[in-house]
Design an enzyme around this catalytic site. Structure first.
Site, short mmCIF file in Angstrom:
data_model
loop_
_atom_site.label_atom_id
_atom_site.label_comp_id
_atom_site.label_asym_id
_atom_site.label_seq_id
_atom_site.Cartn_x
_atom_site.Cartn_y
_atom_site.Cartn_z
N SER A 13 0.82 -1.21 0.00
CA SER A 13 0.00 0.00 0.00
C SER A 13 0.86 1.27 0.00
CB SER A 13 -0.96 -0.06 1.19
OG SER A 13 -2.04 0.82 1.04
N HIS A 61 -7.21 -6.45 0.42
CA HIS A 61 -6.11 -5.48 0.42
C HIS A 61 -5.00 -5.89 1.38
CE1 HIS A 61 -4.12 -1.70 -0.31
NE2 HIS A 61 -4.14 -1.38 0.97
N ASP A 115 -9.08 -6.47 -4.67
CA ASP A 115 -8.77 -5.43 -3.68
C ASP A 115 -9.84 -4.33 -3.74
OD1 ASP A 115 -7.62 -3.44 -2.11
OD2 ASP A 115 -5.60 -3.81 -2.88
#
Length: 278
Positions: free
Chosen positions: A88, A253, A223
């Site tokens: 991320s 995610h 995701d």
């Protein structure tokens, strides 16, 4: 005569970098599996995250935020290269580290991560993401008042509903509980109201240093926090990036929590391909 060592699995060193509001703790399943398989695994807390002692208002810039990763690479013995794994928001720290220490990076792996392109300011990737999603995308996530007047942006934290519905929606419920207990406010250093020098520097990521680093993107099809369409957008901006896909049902995610076994298999395979070319 063959050397017996030629038939032993190669040991790799993985350095794992968490995403926004998280910490080294989110890699606990992956670290355990990698070490059990005979590899080295180092999960780091960025400044002000996890169990790092700094508070969000004590981390004045993105350079300071990423310092634990930069220091870890600087401390590697001469000749050693690590496989950097970014999740991320951690993609920005890994990109910075790859630019600063390309000779110490065997591969930069972006797991459902922000992946800035050569020749563009890193914060542009964040700008494009927020232009891509709807205004209410972050749901109940919230900002806090900035206690340090020297920092223009505000600390931010994911809300419980955002985490449950967008980030951990396929993860075991106990991992969501763990995440809700351990996330900490942090400054992303990417918002438009911040003139953050590292994040807004168009000349930061160069063709001479970041460009040649082997980059691998692990695309997570289902995701909900970083839409797969935007993952493809970032990949298209960086020709030559290798792509791995997590298309199995159950990968959200947080694949390090929802699909750790499959993720570890991908990471070891990626690292093995680098050694095979040396």
């Amino acid at each position: 005569m063959d050397n017996a060592n030629d038939h032993q699995p190669r040991q790799h060193h993985f350095v794992l970098v968490h995403g926004m509001n998280h910490g080294a703790w989110c890699w606990y399943k992956v670290v355990t599996a990698l070490r059990r398989a005979g590899h080295r695994a180092t999960a780091l807390d960025m400044a002000g995250c996890g169990v790092h002692p700094a508070r969000a208002d004590e981390v004045a810039c993105f350079e300071e935020y990423s310092r634990p990763l930069l220091d870890a690479l600087a401390a590697l013995p001469p000749g050693e290269r690590a496989v950097l794994v970014a999740h991320s928001h951690g993609g920005y720290s890994v990109a910075l580290a790859a630019e600063r220490f390309p000779e110490k990076v065997a591969a930069a792996v972006f797991l459902a991560a922000s992946m800035p392109a050569v020749g563009r300011a890193m914060a542009v990737t964040s700008d494009e993401l927020f232009a891509y999603v709807s205004p209410d995308f972050i749901m109940d996530s919230k900002e806090f008042e900035q206690k340090n007047p020297k920092i223009k942006g505000k600390p931010f934290i994911f809300g419980p509903e955002f985490m449950a519905q967008r980030a951990y929606n396929m993860s075991p419920p106990e991992d969501l509980t763990l995440g809700l207990m351990l996330v900490r406010p942090a400054n992303s250093f990417t918002t438009n109201n911040m003139e953050e020098p590292v994040m807004r520097d168009e000349n930061l990521l160069t063709t001479a240093r970041y460009g040649p680093v082997r980059r691998v993107y692990i695309m997570v099809e289902d995701d909900r926090a970083l839409p797969v369409g935007f993952q493809r957008h970032m990949i298209a901006q960086s020709p030559g990036v290798e792509v791995e896909e997590m298309v199995l049902g159950g990968a959200d995610h947080m694949p390090m929590l929802s699909r750790p076994k499959e993720l570890v298999e991908i990471l070891v395979r990626v690292a093995g391909r680098w050694h095979a070319t040396q």
